[in-house]
Structures are given as C-alpha cells and as structure tokens.
Write an enzyme that holds these catalytic residues in place. Structure first.
Site, PDB file in Angstrom:
ATOM      1  N   GLU A 248      11.927 -27.817 -12.623  1.00 17.35           N
ATOM      2  CA  GLU A 248      10.674 -27.650 -11.880  1.00 17.35           C
ATOM      3  C   GLU A 248      10.936 -27.929 -10.407  1.00 17.35           C
ATOM      4  OE1 GLU A 248       7.515 -30.207 -13.398  1.00 17.35           O
ATOM      5  OE2 GLU A 248       8.376 -30.025 -15.394  1.00 17.35           O
ATOM      6  N   LYS A 250      10.709 -29.808  -7.125  1.00 12.48           N
ATOM      7  CA  LYS A 250      10.408 -31.208  -6.813  1.00 12.48           C
ATOM      8  C   LYS A 250       9.679 -31.203  -5.479  1.00 12.48           C
ATOM      9  CE  LYS A 250      12.444 -35.798  -6.529  1.00 12.48           C
ATOM     10  NZ  LYS A 250      11.633 -36.270  -5.416  1.00 12.48           N
ATOM     11  N   ARG A 270       1.661 -44.079  -7.253  1.00 11.85           N
ATOM     12  CA  ARG A 270       2.850 -44.388  -8.044  1.00 11.85           C
ATOM     13  C   ARG A 270       2.967 -45.879  -8.325  1.00 11.85           C
ATOM     14  NH1 ARG A 270       8.672 -42.024  -6.776  1.00 11.85           N
ATOM     15  NH2 ARG A 270       9.928 -43.675  -7.635  1.00 11.85           N
ATOM     16  N   ARG A 417      13.079 -45.459 -15.872  1.00 12.19           N
ATOM     17  CA  ARG A 417      13.940 -44.494 -15.203  1.00 12.19           C
ATOM     18  C   ARG A 417      14.981 -44.094 -16.232  1.00 12.19           C
ATOM     19  NH1 ARG A 417      14.349 -43.244 -10.167  1.00 12.19           N
ATOM     20  NH2 ARG A 417      13.246 -44.993  -9.278  1.00 12.19           N
TER      21      ARG A 417
HETATM   22  P1  AMP Z   1      12.064 -39.950  -6.471  1.00  7.70           P
HETATM   23  O1  AMP Z   1      10.848 -40.478  -5.780  1.00  7.70           O
HETATM   24  O2  AMP Z   1      13.056 -39.332  -5.559  1.00  7.70           O
HETATM   25  O3  AMP Z   1      12.637 -40.919  -7.476  1.00  7.70           O
HETATM   26  O4  AMP Z   1      11.585 -38.728  -7.357  1.00  7.70           O
HETATM   27  C1  AMP Z   1      10.578 -38.840  -8.312  1.00  7.70           C
HETATM   28  C2  AMP Z   1       9.258 -38.352  -7.758  1.00  7.70           C
HETATM   29  O5  AMP Z   1       9.278 -36.946  -7.523  1.00  7.70           O
HETATM   30  C3  AMP Z   1       8.115 -38.496  -8.719  1.00  7.70           C
HETATM   31  O6  AMP Z   1       7.632 -39.811  -8.717  1.00  7.70           O
HETATM   32  C4  AMP Z   1       7.096 -37.522  -8.193  1.00  7.70           C
HETATM   33  O7  AMP Z   1       6.326 -38.158  -7.186  1.00  7.70           O
HETATM   34  C5  AMP Z   1       7.930 -36.482  -7.489  1.00  7.70           C
HETATM   35  N1  AMP Z   1       7.875 -35.133  -8.081  1.00  7.70           N
HETATM   36  C6  AMP Z   1       7.788 -33.984  -7.371  1.00  7.70           C
HETATM   37  N2  AMP Z   1       7.799 -32.921  -8.167  1.00  7.70           N
HETATM   38  C7  AMP Z   1       7.902 -33.368  -9.437  1.00  7.70           C
HETATM   39  C8  AMP Z   1       7.999 -32.738 -10.706  1.00  7.70           C
HETATM   40  N3  AMP Z   1       7.993 -31.414 -10.833  1.00  7.70           N
HETATM   41  N4  AMP Z   1       8.101 -33.541 -11.794  1.00  7.70           N
HETATM   42  C9  AMP Z   1       8.124 -34.887 -11.689  1.00  7.70           C
HETATM   43  N5  AMP Z   1       8.052 -35.538 -10.508  1.00  7.70           N
HETATM   44  C10 AMP Z   1       7.948 -34.796  -9.387  1.00  7.70           C
END
Ligand code: AMP
Length: 591
Positions: A248, A250, A270, A417
């Site tokens: 998907e 991001k 979050r 995680r």
């Molecule tokens: P990170 O903050 O880098 O750990 O990445 C995780 C975050 O990406 C999640 O908490 C969401 O806020 C964001 N996110 C964006 N697109 C998606 C998606 N398609 N699926 C899940 N999380 C997503």
C-alpha cells in the site's frame, strides 16, 4: 497504603537502572496494594493521573510549585530558584528545604495516603479558569505541609511532570505478570486494547489473569496501534513475507484512529490522545462517509493543496495542531483520509481476521470520494513490481510503501511492532539546495477556488544532446493569485492541443504549451520516477527522474531562453550526488 510506603518503593526504584530489579520491586509493590490503589499507583509511577485519551495531565509549571514551596517553608522564591538552577531538580530542592525547616514547623502529622495524594493531584490537574493558579498553589501547599521531606520530593516531581524513575508501561506489565506467576500475553493484550494501565492493574489485582483476558475493544477507547518493521530492499521484503504481500502507499501524514458510535465521533492520535476537536472537517467527513453505526477504523490524514489537489508534505499538517481558529485552519489546510484498517464494525471485533478480510470489511463501510477512500494498494510477488509501485507512490507525494502480510496469521496486532507490516521507505536524502530553471510545457486547470484558471504547470528540463524537452515535475505550489492570472494570460496564447514536437512526455496535461517560459523552481530532492521522462533509462531502465515537492520561487526567468534551462545531465548529476550522501545506499540505488 500510606504515601510514605509508596515513596520508599520509589526510592528503591530510583536506586537501580536494571529492568529486572525494577520489575521485582514493582511486583512487591503491587502485591501490597488494594485493587484501586494498584490502579492509582500504576498511573503515578508513570507520572500520569489517567490514560492519555482522557486528556488531563499533571505538569504544573515549576513557577507555581515554587510558590507553593514558599508558602510552606517561608523561603524566598528567588532563593528557591537559585537552588533549582544549581541542582536542576525541584524535587531535591523541596526535600532539602523541608529537612532544614522541619523542626520549626508545627504540622498536623496525619500521614498522607496514596488515595489522598492522588485525589489532591486530580484536583490540581483539573482546576481551570479564573483563580485556577491560586487554587493549584494552595492545594499543593496543603499537601506539602503534611509531607515528610522525602514525600515532598516525589510530590513535587509528580506535579511538575518529572518523575525520572525510568519505569515504562511494559515494566509495569512484567511486574503484574510476575505477581500472578504468568499471563503476560493476556495482560499485554488487554493493555493494548484498552490503553489503560490503571484499569489493567486493578483488574489483575481483583480478577486475576482470567479477568484481564476479558478486557476487549470498546468504541470510544483507543486501541494501541499496530506498527511496522523496516527493510530496505524489495527482495528482502518479499522473502520475509513468503514471496507475496499486499503493498500500500505509505502516506506522509498523521495516523488517526476513528471511533464512531451512532452520531458520536472521536479521533485518536497514534499516541492515544483525543484530537477530535482539532479536526471538525474529519468528523464531518466520517459522519457522512462511514456507513456503519459503530466502527473503529484507521486512516492516514494527509494535507493537500485545495487548488491543485496535490498531496503536501507532512509538515503542512502542523498547521492543524492548534486549539484556536480550528475551523479556519481546516479550510486553509484541508486533509484527505486514506483508510487502511478496520478493527471493529457494528458489534464485531475484526482484529483477529486476516488483513485482506479486514480490508474487505473496511471497503464495505466506506462511501468513497477523492478525499475519503481506501489506501492505494496492489498484490505484489516480484521485487520489480514492488519497486515500480514504490516509485509511483513517491512520485505522488508518499513516503514509500507499506508491504503487509496476507497469510491467515495476518491479524491486527495491537501495540506491537512486527513483521506483519514492513515499511519500505525512500532513504532520506539531502535536500536540494540549488534552484532549478525549468521550462513550462503544459498546464492543468485548477480545482476549487482556482477552477477555470491554470493551477498547475508541467515542467521540463532541456536535453541538449537530443534538443528536446523532457518533463521533470508538476508544480502547483508557490503561486500567488496574481501569478496564476499572469500565467493564464501568457500561456493561453501559447496553448496547443497536440504535444509540441520537441517535448517528450508520458503525462498528458489539460493544455500543451510551446516551450518558451522559464520559471525558477526549488524542490526537496531528485527521485526516480515512472512518469517523468527526464533521464529515462540513465539510472534505471524503466524510470526517469523527477523533482520531489517542487515549488515556484516567484522568479520568472525571462532572461533565459528555454535552451538555457537546467539540463537533463545536470539532474542526473544531482541525483547521483544525493546518492553519495546516503549512508549505506538503500532504495534508489542504480540497479
Ligand atoms: P513509521 O511512522 O515510519 O513507523 O510508519 C508507520 C506509520 O505509517 C503508521 O503509523 C501510519 O501513520 C503511516 N501509514 C501511512 N500509510 C499507511 C498504510 N498504508 N498502512 C499503515 N500505515 C500507514
């Protein structure tokens, strides 16, 4: 329990940094506590009064705490501040002041209890409006007057939000499990579903592990979010997921967990804060677009430019983090919602279903539109298509992709995680500092306030070897109203239906223009792109290069002819120089 007893545990906790020792001390402490006390103690030990979603925090200003200390000790505020400057810890200052004053004070030495301290701290946190400061100071001084020096140390640290013991929620969970001789999984699961360490602690005390296992999802109570691991190559990701996954986009925005119960809507961040009041537009969108009576769903909210429809970088969302002028900010910085998960719909918890089933349920309750829809996603089973999808995502303003497990075990793992979700991000590269001079080769009409006028331009660089112009980005940001007026007036006479012979483009704008006008543009970086023709094949056989997040600087380079514009080779060089600064390479390396 007497507060002095709790303080003696805090003294022991402070004396160690070893997690196992901390766990054992906390186990002893919980063993001694009544269920209700266990809940209070769990919050206090983390320096909190309630779970985050309640939105009431301790965190009294040090200045006020100093006033309370003055009331109790009679010592000048200036002197107290000076000691604070020396030690950096108002708790220690309080302990010292009370030790030296103790003999002179006539105090009612009825012992403080955990219950009394907690209820007074609640009062302090909740005073608002006129006279609130005075009431806070008075209440705190009341507590301090009853406190021993050591108790005063922790009272001050608690009210000012400086507990410093290094106890984390997971250590409390370990301690509760140790107390029951097991059940960590159940306790952790309960915590992840209710985000309330106090409720978990009191339930463990009162009803044991079986009781805690009954804690489930509830609409209105945020679930701790599932998180992703990270890998840096498409191949590794697919190997990890057994060769197939669901990829998907991001999106680069803010995660929102949306809870709907009839017409009531709540948005949690979050970190489980209730952020509903900051997003009246999101509330309205969900009221209209979520076709379920009850639901818990997750999405990423992304800021977009209302005049071009383009997604904007994450920083733009910061304008929405405010208490005042919320409606105005919602208009100026609107958001799109991209939904990626459903945890609960109409009485049915979905977290134990596999990903694609949850996504199906989610799609059934979304009344989709441009700004309210499922995340863009595809099934992938070979690294090349994953890489192509990644490029497309970046091209459209995303951070990269999330690749998700689709096996029967791909449940929603709250608060964890793990490898069920793997993020694949463009390695962050240095910002472009140079400006670029790009040639306008086409234009798109605007949306919203800009409709009927040109809103976005298709920009190109010059290929001096082939004597053609190759596209490198779309730019819709940085234009003032008068720029758009000027552009509409100047470009309309240059407009043509057919692509000009010297322009190489995959993208089709609303109108083509003869390459004549040169504009100065800044961007964040150069990225690989499947839809721009600049440098096609130079780095990767199936991609060109693009400027990410381009903005017009305000300078019309009428002094430059289109052949004086930035060249394809310069862009290739810029891309390569960025790669050199990426420590360890990663995504984007030439293959
Ligand atoms: P990170 O903050 O880098 O750990 O990445 C995780 C975050 O990406 C999640 O908490 C969401 O806020 C964001 N996110 C964006 N697109 C998606 C998606 N398609 N699926 C899940 N999380 C997503």
């Amino acid at each position: 329990m007497d507060f002095s007893r709790l303080v003696s545990y805090y003294e022991r906790l402070e004396a160690t940094t070893k997690r196992l020792e901390m766990r054992d001390i906390l186990t002893e402490l919980f063993a001694e506590a009544e269920p209700r006390e266990a809940s209070r103690i769990a919050y206090l030990t983390l320096g909190e009064l309630y779970p985050a979603y309640v939105g009431v925090e301790l965190g009294m200003a040090e200045k006020l705490a100093i006033r309370a200390l003055k009331m109790v000790t009679g010592i000048d505020e200036g002197k107290i501040e000076e000691s604070l400057r020396k030690t950096g810890d108002l708790g220690l200052v309080a302990e010292k002041l009370l030790s030296s004053k103790k003999t002179q004070m006539t105090l009612s030495l009825e012992p403080l209890t955990v219950e009394r301290v907690y209820s007074q701290l609640e009062r302090i946190a909740k005073f608002t409006g006129e006279g609130a400061m005075e009431m806070k100071v008075k209440t705190l001084s009341g507590l301090l007057a009853q406190a021993s020096p050591k108790e005063a140390k922790y009272l001050i640290r608690l009210v000012t939000g400086n507990m410093r013991m290094g106890v984390a929620d997971m250590t409390l969970i370990d301690a509760l499990a140790a107390l029951k001789g097991g059940g960590k999984e159940e306790i952790e699961r309960a915590y992840n579903l209710c985000s309330d360490i106090g409720l978990v602690a009191s339930t463990v005390k009162e009803h044991g592990v079986e009781g805690v296992a009954k804690i489930g999802l509830r609409v209105g109570i945020p679930v701790r979010p599932m998180l992703a691991e990270r890998l840096t190559s498409a191949q590794e990701i697919l190997e990890k997921l057994g060769n197939t996954g669901f990829a998907e986009y991001k999106y680069d925005g803010e995660r929102m967990q949306i809870h709907k119960a009839d017409s009531e809507l709540m948005i949690f961040s979050r970190r489980q804060e209730n952020i509903t009041s900051q997003f009246p537009d999101v509330v309205e969108m969900c009221r209209r677009g979520l076709a379920a009576r009850e639901a818990i769903v997750e999405c990423e909210a992304v800021a977009y430019d209302p005049e071009t429809g383009d997604m904007l970088p994450f920083q733009e969302l910061m304008h929405r983090r405010r208490k005042y002028d919320v409606e105005k900010a919602a208009q100026l910085y609107p958001v799109s919602l991209f939904f990626f998960d459903a945890l609960y719909i109409d009485g049915e918890p979905l977290i134990d279903l596999p990903l694609l089933e949850r996504r199906k349920r989610l799609s059934q309750v979304l009344e989709s539109s441009d700004n309210f829809r499922l995340t863009e996603g595809i099934m992938v089973s070979d690294p090349d298509s994953l890489d192509r999808f990644m490029l497309k995502a970046v091209e459209e303003g995303c951070e990269g992709v999330m690749v998700k497990d689709i096996s029967p075990k791909s449940i929603y793992r709250a608060g964890a995680r793990g490898w069920l979700w793997i993020k694949y991000k463009r390695s962050y590269v240095s910002k472009l500092t140079d400006t670029l001079d790009l040639v306008v080769v086409g234009a798109f009409y605007g949306k919203g306030r800009r409709s009927g006028r040109i809103g976005t331009l298709l920009m190109a660089v010059y290929d001096d070897e082939a004597d053609v112009f190759r596209t490198v980005c779309k730019v819709g940001t940085g234009f003032k109203d008068e720029d758009l007026e000027h552009l509409t007036q100047t470009l309309t006479p240059l407009a043509q239906k057919q692509k000009p012979a010297r322009v190489e483009s995959i993208m089709e704008p609303d109108i083509w223009t003869r390459p004549e006008m040169v504009l100065e543009i800044v961007g964040d970086e150069i990225t690989l792109s499947p839809i721009h023709t600049c440098g096609w094949g130079a780095i990767r056989s199936d991609a060109g290069l693009a400027v990410r997040f381009p903005r017009f600087t305000g300078r019309y380079r009428s002094d430059k002819s289109p052949e004086d514009a930035t060249t394809v080779n310069e862009i290739i060089e810029l891309y390569k120089s960025q790669l050199k600064v990426i420590a360890g390479g990663g995504e984007g390396e030439p293959t």
